[in-house]
Design an enzyme around this catalytic site. Structure first.
Site, PDB file in Angstrom:
ATOM      1  N   ASP A   1      69.719 -93.615  72.389  1.00 25.90           N
ATOM      2  CA  ASP A   1      70.895 -93.665  71.663  1.00 25.90           C
ATOM      3  C   ASP A   1      72.295 -93.281  72.471  1.00 25.90           C
ATOM      4  OD1 ASP A   1      70.209 -90.877  71.192  1.00 25.90           O
ATOM      5  OD2 ASP A   1      71.153 -90.729  69.483  1.00 25.90           O
TER       6      ASP A   1
ATOM      7  N   ARG B   1      74.624 -85.630  73.893  1.00 23.75           N
ATOM      8  CA  ARG B   1      74.531 -84.570  73.072  1.00 23.75           C
ATOM      9  C   ARG B   1      72.856 -84.115  72.611  1.00 23.75           C
ATOM     10  NH1 ARG B   1      76.504 -88.266  68.345  1.00 23.75           N
ATOM     11  NH2 ARG B   1      74.404 -89.230  67.817  1.00 23.75           N
ATOM     12  N   ASP B   2      72.602 -83.161  71.910  1.00 23.61           N
ATOM     13  CA  ASP B   2      71.376 -82.837  71.523  1.00 23.61           C
ATOM     14  C   ASP B   2      70.448 -83.897  70.831  1.00 23.61           C
ATOM     15  OD1 ASP B   2      72.692 -82.705  69.102  1.00 23.61           O
ATOM     16  OD2 ASP B   2      72.056 -80.706  68.763  1.00 23.61           O
ATOM     17  N   GLU B   3      70.493 -85.099  71.436  1.00 24.40           N
ATOM     18  CA  GLU B   3      69.956 -86.242  70.686  1.00 24.40           C
ATOM     19  C   GLU B   3      69.136 -86.987  71.696  1.00 24.40           C
ATOM     20  OE1 GLU B   3      72.009 -87.595  67.637  1.00 24.40           O
ATOM     21  OE2 GLU B   3      70.498 -89.098  66.816  1.00 24.40           O
TER      22      GLU B   3
ATOM     23  N   ASP C   1      69.170 -98.843  67.662  1.00 25.75           N
ATOM     24  CA  ASP C   1      70.165 -99.200  68.421  1.00 25.75           C
ATOM     25  C   ASP C   1      69.551-100.196  69.483  1.00 25.75           C
ATOM     26  OD1 ASP C   1      70.213 -96.356  67.071  1.00 25.75           O
ATOM     27  OD2 ASP C   1      71.889 -96.187  68.463  1.00 25.75           O
TER      28      ASP C   1
ATOM     29  N   TRP D   1      65.817-100.615  61.730  1.00 24.17           N
ATOM     30  CA  TRP D   1      65.601 -99.904  62.613  1.00 24.17           C
ATOM     31  C   TRP D   1      64.004-100.147  62.997  1.00 24.17           C
ATOM     32  CZ3 TRP D   1      69.893 -98.930  60.845  1.00 24.17           C
ATOM     33  CH2 TRP D   1      70.769 -98.199  61.535  1.00 24.17           C
TER      34      TRP D   1
ATOM     35  N   GLU E   1      80.317 -94.452  69.911  1.00 13.13           N
ATOM     36  CA  GLU E   1      79.324 -94.531  68.681  1.00 13.13           C
ATOM     37  C   GLU E   1      80.422 -94.831  67.585  1.00 13.13           C
ATOM     38  OE1 GLU E   1      77.901 -90.889  67.676  1.00 13.13           O
ATOM     39  OE2 GLU E   1      76.253 -91.741  66.414  1.00 13.13           O
TER      40      GLU E   1
ATOM     41  N   HIS F   1      77.538 -95.016  73.610  1.00  7.54           N
ATOM     42  CA  HIS F   1      76.373 -95.433  72.568  1.00  7.54           C
ATOM     43  C   HIS F   1      76.387 -97.105  72.795  1.00  7.54           C
ATOM     44  CE1 HIS F   1      74.911 -92.391  69.722  1.00  7.54           C
ATOM     45  NE2 HIS F   1      74.487 -93.254  69.136  1.00  7.54           N
TER      46      HIS F   1
HETATM   47  C1  RAM Z   1      72.273 -91.316  65.049  1.00  8.18           C
HETATM   48  C2  RAM Z   1      71.851 -91.930  66.348  1.00  8.18           C
HETATM   49  C3  RAM Z   1      71.595 -93.302  66.500  1.00  8.18           C
HETATM   50  C4  RAM Z   1      71.384 -93.831  65.206  1.00  8.18           C
HETATM   51  C5  RAM Z   1      71.024 -92.790  64.104  1.00  8.18           C
HETATM   52  C6  RAM Z   1      70.655 -93.530  62.691  1.00  8.18           C
HETATM   53  O1  RAM Z   1      71.884 -90.080  65.201  1.00  8.18           O
HETATM   54  O2  RAM Z   1      72.810 -91.478  67.287  1.00  8.18           O
HETATM   55  O3  RAM Z   1      72.435 -94.061  67.079  1.00  8.18           O
HETATM   56  O4  RAM Z   1      70.310 -95.119  65.239  1.00  8.18           O
HETATM   57  O5  RAM Z   1      71.534 -91.968  63.877  1.00  8.18           O
END
Ligand code: RAM
Length: 883
Positions: free
Chosen positions: A475, A479-481, A488, A545, A758, A779
């Site tokens: 995504d 960041r911490d993701e 996405d 998703w 994003e 994003h």
């Molecule tokens: C966010 C992510 C992503 C999205 C979800 C639902 O944290 O960055 O882009 O698909 O949420």
């Protein structure tokens, strides 16, 4: 016959490999591209395979009568492990003129059988035996236990080396050195897969690294995804295990024909190196004073090093890569360096990118240079709040003396700016460089037009793709993701597949999605799945998703013509729609459960991005119908006719239920929103042409009433412009594209955006950073608009999978005077450039051999095209009105 009239075949390709070295397929399908005079058609082909050194049989097919040139079946006996061969081919047209043999493609297989692996995975001893315990780090385990180890082994060879291959993987991340020199140029190997089920290994040709006499092999190891801290809310460490490990098998054939295998085993030794800590989110700390000179060369005294332990790794779970590795693909010098204070400089690379900074510094031993990263600035300083818990800080401590060059090994950051404390370099423009990293896919798609802002927008989409295609589709990269979010890529896959050859990489990721799909068919929100806090764990089925399993294989099949991918993913897709069938009501509506809806609708409250204005169950049912339809189409391609009928019947039922529930008698929808109409149109849910036209009109009205700013979230945004175009409202779509006020695509350019954000207002109009929790500046999802630029603005669309049939459908508008797009398709280059002069539209097109093509003009006329490049004009075919 003149030379130009003889067809010519380029180097063929195998499967979707950019470099078919160490591949896992015993029968790789072969593709080729031919150049030939206009009108030439292939009647037959002949393939020849020449095995090297008896590793494979040499053979040649008869002439195969077929027009096919994409992914044709492997023609000869199966390849075995370590097979090396050359493949070349020639083609013949209806005129019986035969091409020359193509230049050869070299193929080499990896280790295809679990029994090929004699090496065992080894791990440094339990940390307390190896290292002095230190102060605890940010994660649960003490820092010392996380200090990335080194592993080594010496061996002697009796004769000069003829050929040597290294097969290697790790629990964690690795880099290999042989005789003091780094092997290969991959980064973050072995990448991130669903490690319990599938772990990739890599194959390297290391012939040049070895010599007769004494040799040494060494490995750097680090936590990476296997054991490092991952995820949000503080994250979790040790997700796959609490010990890093190396599995390496070095196979050497010397000039005398002697085979030596050096595998990881208990004869290796473990020590500690200069990397004090390294984390994908945290960054890396390196103390050059702790370097161990000569550690990966022979003659080093490793007497003080520790023995290693064998750890489990089932060789049946080892897989060869299907896509390219992550590499540094570009270096970018600073565009601006400013002093923040006496000890800190701020470096602007002019581009938001993903990678790491390499520095060259000189100074006293023990001096530390600290590099912090951010995508944006606030008040002239790095703004790191959007990184949440990602520390993204690298530290280098100098050994002293001559200039020292350093780049971290086992981390990656998303940044445009770097703040460097303690800088001791020369000219920062020379001694600081950003090194861009991502999966090294071949670029296949291009777009340009007369509007520079639109070009920059397109460029930003390309950069967001590059930053987020890092072994898996993420995504965001900063960041911490940084997770493989399914929604996405679901919305972005068609765009990605146009711009880059991402088939091999995404095919691997889709395998992981299938193996991580829950028993009941639920698709995790992101794959690989890791704990995600209450909202995401346990995963619940979410529309848009989870539908990745039904829609993305289809998108990739469309782009590549590869039916094998459809076959491989079919069960996964079925399990998903079967689950939704269970969850939906008697009528066929998917109207319960947790849903993200039109995630990040700009009108949703900032603290609840799932609370968009479009009924979330309208969206869920729409996706359900659309996925059913795709499962039916997939079954059709795979020849599973009963299943095709079953799923198509269900799809019709759900469509009817959708219309009954969400479309009012006057044609308005229960959610009178752009997303509702756009989705209903794009997912073909409306009963007839009149209903489509009415929905198109209402959509155009809403877009106009909204002042041509964005009124849609993740689900709606990719669909609005295509839905407007499909219902003859191109000018409205152009107005939406060209809007400058927030929310809009071009708004971000006012804030100097170089990637897709994003949120539309990740940067607020007053130039401050959006205070929300989710404020990524990289994003790709909303960049799906680029596919509309390709297919509608430039007008390059696919009529049949793999671009075997091409429809050029340019729709000039928005004041553009020209636009162009090109795509390197499986058949060869497809290109269009149109230009508008007064009201005359001139179109130059390129059609590859093996494809059919036509132009569909804005006025409805059709021109059929030969292969090759041609120019056609049409008077009076000027800009179309907004219908
Ligand atoms: C966010 C992510 C992503 C999205 C979800 C639902 O944290 O960055 O882009 O698909 O949420």
């Amino acid at each position: 016959m003149s030379h130009e009239q003889i067809p010519m075949v380029a180097v063929p390709t195998a499967e979707h490999h950019r470099e078919p070295f160490g591949i896992g397929e015993a029968s790789p399908r072969i593709s080729w591209k031919t150049t030939a005079p206009p009108g030439w058609n292939q009647r037959a082909y002949q393939i020849e395979v020449t095995g090297a050194d008896g590793t494979h049989r040499t053979g040649r097919t008869d002439w195969v009568t077929s027009p096919d040139s994409v992914l044709v079946p492997w023609p000869l006996p199966l390849l075995s492990s370590r097979a090396r061969c050359e493949v070349r081919l020639r083609v013949r047209g209806a005129d019986r003129v035969t091409s020359d043999w193509s230049p050869p493609l070299q193929i080499e297989t990896g280790l295809l059988e679990p029994t090929d692996w004699t090496a065992r995975a080894i791990s440094p001893p339990e940390p307390h035996q190896l290292y002095e315990p230190h102060e605890p780090h940010s994660s649960e385990r003490p820092a010392a236990e996380r200090r990335p180890p080194l592993l080594r082994k010496e061996f002697a060879l009796g004769a000069e080396v003829e050929r040597a291959r290294l097969y290697v993987t790790a629990h964690g991340l690795y880099e290999i050195e042989i005789n003091g020199r780094r092997v290969g140029d991959h980064s973050l190997a072995p990448g991130w897969t669903s490690y319990h089920h599938r772990l990739r290994y890599q194959t390297h040709d290391v012939t040049d690294h070895l010599r007769a006499g004494d040799n040494a092999i060494g490995a750097w190891l680090a936590d990476g995804w296997y054991r490092g801290r991952l995820g949000f809310g503080g994250g979790h460490a040790d997700l796959y295990g609490d010990r890093v490990a190396l599995l390496a098998q070095l196979e050497i054939v010397d000039r005398d024909g002697t085979v030596t295998v050096i595998g990881t085993d208990t004869s290796w030794r473990a020590g500690q190196g200069p990397v004090l800590s390294s984390g994908l989110l945290d960054g890396e700390t390196y103390d050059a004073r702790e370097e161990v000179p000569g550690w990966s060369s022979p003659g080093f005294d490793d007497g003080a090093w520790s023995p290693v332990d064998i750890v489990d790794r089932d060789p049946a779970t080892l897989v060869a890569p299907t896509g390219p590795p992550v590499r540094c693909t570009q270096e970018i010098s600073p565009v601006l360096v400013t002093a923040l204070d006496s000890d800190r400089i701020l470096v602007d690379f002019g581009q938001n990118l993903v990678g790491r900074v390499r520095i060259t510094v000189s100074g006293p031993a023990g001096h530390s240079v600290v590099i912090r990263h951010s995508e944006v600035l606030q008040d002239g300083e790095l703004c790191v709040r959007p990184l949440r818990d990602a520390v993204s800080t690298d530290r280098y401590t100098l050994r002293g003396g001559a200039p020292e060059t350093w780049e971290p090994r086992f981390t990656l950051h998303g940044f445009r700016y770097a703040e460097i404390t303690g800088w001791r370099g020369g000219d920062p423009h020379r001694d600081i460089v950003a090194r861009v990293h991502h999966t090294d896919m071949a670029r296949t798609g291009w777009f340009e037009c007369s509007n520079e802002q639109v070009n920059r927008l397109h460029e930003n989409v390309v950069w967001s793709l590059r930053g987020n295609f890092v072994d898996l589709p993420t995504d965001c990269p900063q960041r911490d993701e940084r997770l493989g979010w399914t929604g996405d890529i679901q919305v972005f896959a068609p765009t990605a597949a146009f711009l880059y050859d991402c088939h091999g990489m995404l095919a691997s990721w889709l395998r992981d999605v299938a193996v991580e799909q829950h028993d009941d068919g639920t698709v995790p929100w992101y794959v690989p799945e890791i704990p995600g806090g209450e909202q995401w764990t346990p995963a619940r089925p979410g529309a848009g998703w989870g539908d990745v399993v039904a829609l993305t294989p289809w998108d990739l099949y469309r782009a590549s013509g590869d039916t094998a991918l459809l076959a491989a993913q079919y069960e996964s897709a079925r399990r998903w729609v079967d689950l939704i069938t269970e969850l939906s009501d008697e009528a066929g509506l998917w109207n319960r459960g947790y849903q993200l809806g039109d995630w990040l609708d700009p009108f949703a409250p900032p603290e609840d991005p799932a609370a968009g204005r479009t009924d979330r169950y309208l969206i869920a049912t729409a996706y359900y119908a659309w996925s059913l339809h795709h499962v039916a189409r997939t079954a059709d391609v795979l020849g599973r006719m009963d299943e095709r009928r079953h799923y198509e019947d269900l799809a019709w039922r759900v469509r009817r239920a959708f219309v009954d529930a969400y479309v009012l008698p006057d044609g308005r929808m229960t959610s009178d929103t752009q997303t509702a109409y756009a989705v209903a149109l794009q997912f073909d849910l409306l009963p007839d042409a009149a209903a489509r036209a009415a929905a198109g009109r209402r959509l155009a009205e809403l877009v106009e009433a909204g002042g041509h700013t964005i009124h849609t979230g993740f689900i709606g945004t990719p669909q609005v412009a295509p839905a407007l175009s499909a219902t003859d409202h191109d000018e409205t779509a152009y107005a939406l594209l060209l809007q400058q006020e927030c929310p809009s695509w071009l708004y971000a350019l006012k804030h100097d955006a170089t990637t897709i954000w994003e949120r539309w207002d990740s940067m607020l109009p007053d130039g401050t950073v959006n205070p929300g929790e989710m404020t990524s500046f990289n994003h790709y999802a909303l960049g799906a608009i680029a596919q509309w630029l390709h297919t509608t603005v430039a007008g390059l669309t696919m009529g049949a999978p793999g671009y075997r049939d091409i429809v050029f459908r340019p729709r000039p508008g928005g004041g553009l005077t020209w636009a162009s797009a090109a795509h390197e398709s499986p058949y060869g280059r497809v290109a269009i450039r149109w230009e508008l002069r007064e009201s005359e539209l001139t179109v130059e097109t390129t059609v590859p051999v093996g494809a059919t093509a036509r132009i569909e003009w804005p006025d409805g006329g059709v021109t059929h095209l030969p292969t090759g490049t041609s120019t056609t004009s049409r008077p009076g075919a000027g800009p179309i009105g907004s219908g």
